[in-house]
Write an enzyme that holds these catalytic residues in place. Sequence first.
Site, PDB file in Angstrom:
ATOM      1  N   TRP A 189       5.725  -8.122  -0.947  1.00  0.00           N
ATOM      2  CA  TRP A 189       7.171  -8.114  -1.147  1.00  0.00           C
ATOM      3  C   TRP A 189       7.897  -7.661   0.114  1.00  0.00           C
ATOM      4  O   TRP A 189       9.117  -7.749   0.194  1.00  0.00           O
ATOM      5  CB  TRP A 189       7.544  -7.247  -2.355  1.00  0.00           C
ATOM      6  CG  TRP A 189       7.396  -5.752  -2.167  1.00  0.00           C
ATOM      7  CD1 TRP A 189       6.363  -5.072  -1.610  1.00  0.00           C
ATOM      8  CD2 TRP A 189       8.342  -4.758  -2.579  1.00  0.00           C
ATOM      9  NE1 TRP A 189       6.587  -3.715  -1.654  1.00  0.00           N
ATOM     10  CE2 TRP A 189       7.783  -3.502  -2.238  1.00  0.00           C
ATOM     11  CE3 TRP A 189       9.580  -4.796  -3.217  1.00  0.00           C
ATOM     12  CZ2 TRP A 189       8.441  -2.295  -2.502  1.00  0.00           C
ATOM     13  CZ3 TRP A 189      10.221  -3.593  -3.482  1.00  0.00           C
ATOM     14  CH2 TRP A 189       9.672  -2.360  -3.126  1.00  0.00           C
ATOM     15  N   ASP A 190       7.153  -7.184   1.084  1.00  0.00           N
ATOM     16  CA  ASP A 190       7.722  -6.794   2.376  1.00  0.00           C
ATOM     17  C   ASP A 190       8.644  -7.882   2.909  1.00  0.00           C
ATOM     18  O   ASP A 190       9.721  -7.605   3.446  1.00  0.00           O
ATOM     19  CB  ASP A 190       6.606  -6.569   3.402  1.00  0.00           C
ATOM     20  CG  ASP A 190       5.564  -5.562   2.968  1.00  0.00           C
ATOM     21  OD1 ASP A 190       5.408  -5.357   1.748  1.00  0.00           O
ATOM     22  OD2 ASP A 190       4.896  -4.987   3.839  1.00  0.00           O
ATOM     23  N   GLU A 247       3.724   3.593  -5.817  1.00  0.00           N
ATOM     24  CA  GLU A 247       2.334   3.283  -6.143  1.00  0.00           C
ATOM     25  C   GLU A 247       1.490   4.524  -6.422  1.00  0.00           C
ATOM     26  O   GLU A 247       0.286   4.407  -6.650  1.00  0.00           O
ATOM     27  CB  GLU A 247       1.725   2.448  -5.013  1.00  0.00           C
ATOM     28  CG  GLU A 247       2.362   1.071  -4.926  1.00  0.00           C
ATOM     29  CD  GLU A 247       1.956   0.306  -3.678  1.00  0.00           C
ATOM     30  OE1 GLU A 247       2.012  -0.934  -3.717  1.00  0.00           O
ATOM     31  OE2 GLU A 247       1.611   0.944  -2.659  1.00  0.00           O
ATOM     32  N   LYS A 306       5.498   8.138  -3.843  1.00  0.00           N
ATOM     33  CA  LYS A 306       5.043   7.633  -2.543  1.00  0.00           C
ATOM     34  C   LYS A 306       6.210   7.108  -1.725  1.00  0.00           C
ATOM     35  O   LYS A 306       6.285   7.322  -0.515  1.00  0.00           O
ATOM     36  CB  LYS A 306       4.022   6.503  -2.767  1.00  0.00           C
ATOM     37  CG  LYS A 306       3.533   5.833  -1.490  1.00  0.00           C
ATOM     38  CD  LYS A 306       2.571   4.703  -1.816  1.00  0.00           C
ATOM     39  CE  LYS A 306       2.088   4.016  -0.536  1.00  0.00           C
ATOM     40  NZ  LYS A 306       1.148   2.886  -0.831  1.00  0.00           N
ATOM     41  N   GLN A 307       7.139   6.412  -2.402  1.00  0.00           N
ATOM     42  CA  GLN A 307       8.201   5.718  -1.686  1.00  0.00           C
ATOM     43  C   GLN A 307       9.382   5.476  -2.622  1.00  0.00           C
ATOM     44  O   GLN A 307       9.332   5.788  -3.805  1.00  0.00           O
ATOM     45  CB  GLN A 307       7.695   4.374  -1.165  1.00  0.00           C
ATOM     46  CG  GLN A 307       7.324   3.396  -2.273  1.00  0.00           C
ATOM     47  CD  GLN A 307       6.481   2.246  -1.780  1.00  0.00           C
ATOM     48  OE1 GLN A 307       5.324   2.407  -1.467  1.00  0.00           O
ATOM     49  NE2 GLN A 307       7.085   1.074  -1.709  1.00  0.00           N
TER      50      GLN A 307
END
Length: 776
Positions: free
Chosen positions: A354-355, A497, A610-611
Amino acid sequence: MLSYNEVQSEDLNKWSFAEVHFNPLALGKCEAIMSLGNGYMGLRSAAEESYIGEKRNLFVNGTFNKFDEFEVTELPNTADITRLDIRIDGTRFSLERGTVTQYERMLNIRDAELVRSFIWEYEGKKIRFEFRRFVSLAKLHQIGLKVSITPLNEGITLVINSGIDGQVSNSGSQHFHEGEKRIYDKTFLELIQTTTESKVDFVHGAAHRLRLNQQEIDTAPKMDIDRRKVAVSYAFDVAAGDCLEFEKMATVFTSRDREFAEGTSLDDIRQHALAELKAFHSAGYDPLFAEHQLAWSKVWEQYNVSIQSSNSFDQLAVRFAIYHLVIMTPAHDRRMGIGAKGLSGEGYKGHSFWDTEIFILPFYIYTHPEVARSLLEYRYLGLEGARAKAIENGFTGAMYPWEAAWPSDGEVTPEWGQVDIVTGKQIKIWSGFIEQHITSDVAYAVWHYYKATGDQDFMDRYGYEMIFDTAKFWASRLEWNEAKGVYEINEVVGPDEYKEHVDNNAFTNYMASFNIRLAMEYYHSLQNSNADLFQSLNGKLELEEAMNEWQSKIEQIYLPQPNQDGIIPQDDTYLQKKLIDLTPYKLQSKVGSIFDDYNLDQVGEMQVSKQADIMMLFFLLEDQFTPEVKRANYDYYEPKTLHDSSLSMSTHSILANDFGDRDLAYQLFERASQIDLGPYMYSSDAGIHSASLGGIWECVVLGFAGVRMLGGELHMNPNLPKAWDELSFPLYWQGQRLEVHINRETLTLTANSDQEVQLVIHGNPIKFSTELQIQY
């Protein structure tokens, strides 16, 4: 050790950076961040001489191969053409022996040339070396190298061995059959190899030219053909003060190249490749590099972002990001995507995530829409694999793979990853099974592109079908909860994640709802605007039946709402998990330091992310949430986010700027800029972080300049960091190119035509033609 904006060439200020001390224990950093490429191929910048621990990588986009049935497909590391065995008076040259002074390895971003120079002293002899290298942007199959060697105080006996080395692998996985080797006229080297499973033919060529004090040398080499290798050796006596120049021109062609029609014979490809090699050899390094320079000058006309900052690193960082975005993007061929490490290393096996849609595509939407369209057409071709994945998992429609390779491949995520520090077992990678938001991310990207460009032809050919089929997947994926009277999406991984097997991840649910609502909107609009196309897609996708299902489910999809404190639960259990002191991990010098103390299962039971997850939702669908809710959630989740993903800091930077927290926004921008380019010497060993590089551009344009597409309208809300006095950049909107200039007092927009432009600036609708200047 890296040096920024202090290179020997003054005209490359803010256009280059350099390694100023050679460290054989930290090779990967510069190999990756100084990599060269042109979208067709990427060349990792290992030194010409060999060292233990090096990674000599040359990847050609779209040539995926599967080593065997137990491994997933990956970009094969094709034959190396950069290694030179240089011997001085019978001793193999190496920077690990002798004394090295005046060392500098510099990447010239402006011209995309790698230059390495130093003086090497060994057994009393001083020798100046200079190595130059480029991967041509003007001729996609061409690589050029040039070496200059000058003994300074005594003459030397010099032997150079050079060729094409097919003895490389992907960390042990050999993707090629033995192949055929030839040397034509003692000059033109050829190695032909074929991948073991995908049967892609590679044709490599190399040829050399030599000069002594600018005079051409015609000398016969010693020829050597060995297993998976073809090479030549040249021997000379070079007097003190004389300069030997050694040029090497190389070519790479494959049977997947777009210029070769399906069914083109290998012999035809090799004849074409040999003719090109002879032409390149005849021209030589300097003329071909001049063509390459001209191609790059056009790149900077197209993309350049100019920043007047008290911190000169900011300008360099943005140019570094744009450089890598250009060299990793297959603008020449819609059948290929962008790897999570670009073409700079073996990390993530060359797969697309998805980057691209969320972090890289906006760069191209607003600076080169034609390339954005090509990247989306890659996803359209990927419908074949996405439909197959949906069927395999018991769903309908198109279920996009978390990791994508060749469009028809479907899911290619590896099943097993690193070791669990507690159990000692290999950790299962669940993202290929249950990280499903990628499907709505693709639909969002289609919508974003269409609204920003107005490209109706793309929608008619590709876009509508992608949105309809992804919506069909989500409708089949919904699970009815009888007790609550809602449709849920259970057992998933969201963007965070560190939380696996969760129910009702807010990002996933909201984006699925967005995807279905978008399909419903376009169902009605297409019926009215293009009945023939509607009927064609209806026959292909059974849209009328799908619409009935969308209508019956859309209002009952569970969308997590703010609690009494205004916090939207990231998933059903996140807010009930335990809190720990995250201070040591927030201040970490390397990502993932929490796993020095806990395993993934333990981290899964903590309120730690994580993000960006909820924050990513606010970024993509910002007009669906009130400022108060967004701020409350930012204040809650930011302290719990470790930014252990390179995707995270840019999103948090943009939102911090929206909230007026300029200091934190700039701090996060700086941290994002330093993931690859910064001083930590092990951050990029597996390759650069392509999403983060797109995120750097997003920080500047979508963050500090406040550019957003909301409901089909262009919005701008500039809020520059304190360190910046001026910002300029190009911006494409609805087919027009705008030049944007922002300083402390003024926003100036200049259009490339007199067509009226409509936009919203600081909440005020504005129309203008040709030029607009606003004081604020």
